[in-house]
Design an enzyme around this catalytic site. Structure first.
Site, PDB file in Angstrom:
ATOM      1  N   CYS A  67       0.853  -1.254   0.051  1.00 29.88           N
ATOM      2  CA  CYS A  67      -0.103   0.019   0.037  1.00 29.88           C
ATOM      3  C   CYS A  67       0.915   1.150   0.151  1.00 29.88           C
ATOM      4  CB  CYS A  67      -0.993   0.252   1.184  1.00 29.88           C
ATOM      5  SG  CYS A  67      -2.408  -1.300   1.292  1.00 29.88           S
ATOM      6  N   GLU A 109       0.727   3.902   1.840  1.00 24.25           N
ATOM      7  CA  GLU A 109       1.022   4.182   3.297  1.00 24.25           C
ATOM      8  C   GLU A 109       2.264   3.486   3.734  1.00 24.25           C
ATOM      9  OE1 GLU A 109      -1.908   3.286   2.112  1.00 24.25           O
ATOM     10  OE2 GLU A 109      -3.692   4.125   3.322  1.00 24.25           O
TER      11      GLU A 109
HETATM   12  N1  THU Z   1      -4.290   0.414  -1.003  1.00 26.30           N
HETATM   13  C1  THU Z   1      -3.314   1.411  -0.847  1.00 26.30           C
HETATM   14  O1  THU Z   1      -2.532   1.765  -1.137  1.00 26.30           O
HETATM   15  N2  THU Z   1      -3.770   1.686   0.848  1.00 26.30           N
HETATM   16  C2  THU Z   1      -4.673   1.386   1.304  1.00 26.30           C
HETATM   17  O2  THU Z   1      -4.852   1.767   2.566  1.00 26.30           O
HETATM   18  C3  THU Z   1      -5.772   0.606   0.801  1.00 26.30           C
HETATM   19  C4  THU Z   1      -5.578  -0.020  -0.647  1.00 26.30           C
HETATM   20  C5  THU Z   1      -4.051  -0.046  -2.447  1.00 26.30           C
HETATM   21  C6  THU Z   1      -3.667  -1.686  -2.403  1.00 26.30           C
HETATM   22  C7  THU Z   1      -3.842  -1.900  -3.852  1.00 26.30           C
HETATM   23  O3  THU Z   1      -2.830  -1.595  -4.817  1.00 26.30           O
HETATM   24  C8  THU Z   1      -5.347  -1.112  -4.260  1.00 26.30           C
HETATM   25  O4  THU Z   1      -5.023  -0.169  -3.340  1.00 26.30           O
HETATM   26  C9  THU Z   1      -6.396  -1.834  -4.116  1.00 26.30           C
HETATM   27  O5  THU Z   1      -6.724  -2.479  -2.929  1.00 26.30           O
END
Ligand code: THU
Length: 151
Positions: free
Chosen positions: A59, A61
């Site tokens: 993710c 974050e």
């Molecule tokens: N994702 C994030 O980058 N941060 C989050 O807190 C939730 C999900 C990303 C992971 C994945 O690449 C995409 O969003 C869909 O889940």
């Protein structure tokens, strides 16, 4: 808790929007950007990075946190997050997933750390980690001398 001023929040959102443009998300087509503010005013950005095997996906974050920690930062004040389906328009407030909240718990004081979710520099919400991860498990749990007065 020292609340962030509007100018700092806007600067973080702009940095997160820029970071989102680096998103590598060919599978979900959901793009996320994050901008983490350290205690000494540095901004460390991150984007989501997906993988053909799916589970190695990171993710935005956590990309920001891991970049920051690997560069010597361990004191953080806030993070701005922008996430929406592919495209330049931010259609939703993208709150951090549970795993990312847990990573924040490792490095941040829940009552102080501020999480900004934004649709634009003019449209955002601010929550504390305490609000998003109440009664969280963290490093203090493993410290037998701690009496939890901090939380
Ligand atoms: N994702 C994030 O980058 N941060 C989050 O807190 C939730 C999900 C990303 C992971 C994945 O690449 C995409 O969003 C869909 O889940």
């Amino acid at each position: 808790m020292e609340k962030l001023d509007d100018k700092t929040i806007r600067m973080l959102i702009t940095a997160a929007i820029h970071a989102r443009k680096m998103s590598y998300s060919p599978y979900s087509h959901y793009q996320v950007g994050a901008a983490l503010l350290s205690g000494d005013g540095q901004v460390i950005t991150g984007c989501n990075i997906e993988n053909a095997a799916y589970t190695p996906t990171n993710c935005a974050e956590r990309t920001a946190f891991f970049k920051a920690v690997s560069e010597g930062y361990k004191d953080f004040r806030a993070i701005a997050i922008v996430g929406s389906p592919e495209g330049d328009v931010l259609t939703q407030y993208a709150y951090p997933c549970g795993v990312c909240r847990q990573v924040m718990m490792e490095f941040c004081k829940p009552s102080d750390f501020q999480i900004i979710v934004a649709k634009s520099e003019d449209d955002y919400l601010v929550k504390t980690l305490q609000e998003l991860l109440p009664e969280g498990f963290g490093p203090d749990n493993l410290n037998s001398y701690n009496n939890f007065t901090e939380r």
